[in-house]
Design a protein around this motif. Structure first.
Motif, PDB file in Angstrom:
ATOM      1  N   ALA A 117      -8.792   3.257  -4.044  1.00  0.00           N
ATOM      2  CA  ALA A 117      -6.868   3.517  -4.005  1.00  0.00           C
ATOM      3  C   ALA A 117      -6.421   2.435  -2.871  1.00  0.00           C
ATOM      4  CB  ALA A 117      -6.815   4.592  -2.574  1.00  0.00           C
ATOM      5  N   HIS A 156      -6.595  10.686  -3.510  1.00  0.00           N
ATOM      6  CA  HIS A 156      -6.130   9.233  -4.333  1.00  0.00           C
ATOM      7  C   HIS A 156      -4.706   9.796  -4.791  1.00  0.00           C
ATOM      8  CE1 HIS A 156      -6.765   5.543  -6.626  1.00  0.00           C
ATOM      9  NE2 HIS A 156      -5.568   5.774  -6.667  1.00  0.00           N
ATOM     10  N   LYS A 157      -5.016  11.219  -5.868  1.00  0.00           N
ATOM     11  CA  LYS A 157      -3.974  11.755  -6.636  1.00  0.00           C
ATOM     12  C   LYS A 157      -2.795  12.231  -5.662  1.00  0.00           C
ATOM     13  CE  LYS A 157      -3.300  14.738 -10.219  1.00  0.00           C
ATOM     14  NZ  LYS A 157      -3.348  16.287 -10.216  1.00  0.00           N
ATOM     15  N   THR A 192      -0.559   9.106  -4.646  1.00  0.00           N
ATOM     16  CA  THR A 192       0.083   8.842  -5.517  1.00  0.00           C
ATOM     17  C   THR A 192       1.070   9.514  -5.950  1.00  0.00           C
ATOM     18  OG1 THR A 192      -2.517   7.584  -7.201  1.00  0.00           O
ATOM     19  CG2 THR A 192      -0.134   8.474  -7.760  1.00  0.00           C
TER      20      THR A 192
END
Length: 146
Positions: free
Chosen positions: A46, A71-72, A75
């Motif tokens: 990431a 990571h999602k 984001t």
């Protein structure tokens, strides 16, 4: 449109994951397959500043090993991600990364991008794997290209 992943990205990403011993730096999730084989289906590299920013794209301060879930999440929640980054890097490294991001004089030649940067990170990755074979389990830092 997604940014194409090249050999430099592949080896840099491997270094980031190996640095963390194939462990999510947020949740602590360990990927045993990654630890053994150097390949992961659950952990990702990431970037703090996206891969479009070549002046920091392959800088060690600019990436963390995160599970797909985290990571999602980061984001979609950039303020939370910045808090995480500041906590992990500390103020000095965070500021150095920010300054480098804004330094538009940093340029890489096509030869550097296609040959030298991937070769550098492949070498760093192989050194880290050798250290792991000696029984080191914790975080192993790696040298940036420049």
């Amino acid at each position: 449109m997604a940014i194409k992943r090249d050999a430099a990205d592949k080896w840099f990403s491997a270094c980031v994951r190996e640095r963390a011993n194939w462990t999510c730096e947020k949740s602590g999730l360990i990927d045993p397959e990654g630890q053994v084989n150097g390949v992961s289906r659950v952990l990702e590299c990431a970037h703090v500043y996206g891969r479009r920013s070549r002046n920091v794209r392959w800088h060690p301060f600019n990436a963390f090993c995160l599970s797909h879930r985290w990571h999602k999440y980061f984001t979609e929640n950039p303020i939370e991600f910045q808090r995480f980054v500041l906590e992990k890097l500390g103020e000095l490294k965070h500021e150095l990364l920010r300054e480098r991001f804004h330094d538009l004089s940093i340029k890489y030649s096509p030869t550097e991008r296609k040959k030298e940067i991937p070769a550098h990170y492949r070498k760093e990755y192989n050194k880290m794997r050798e250290v792991r074979k000696c029984g080191v389990e914790g975080r192993i830092e790696f040298l940036g290209y420049d």
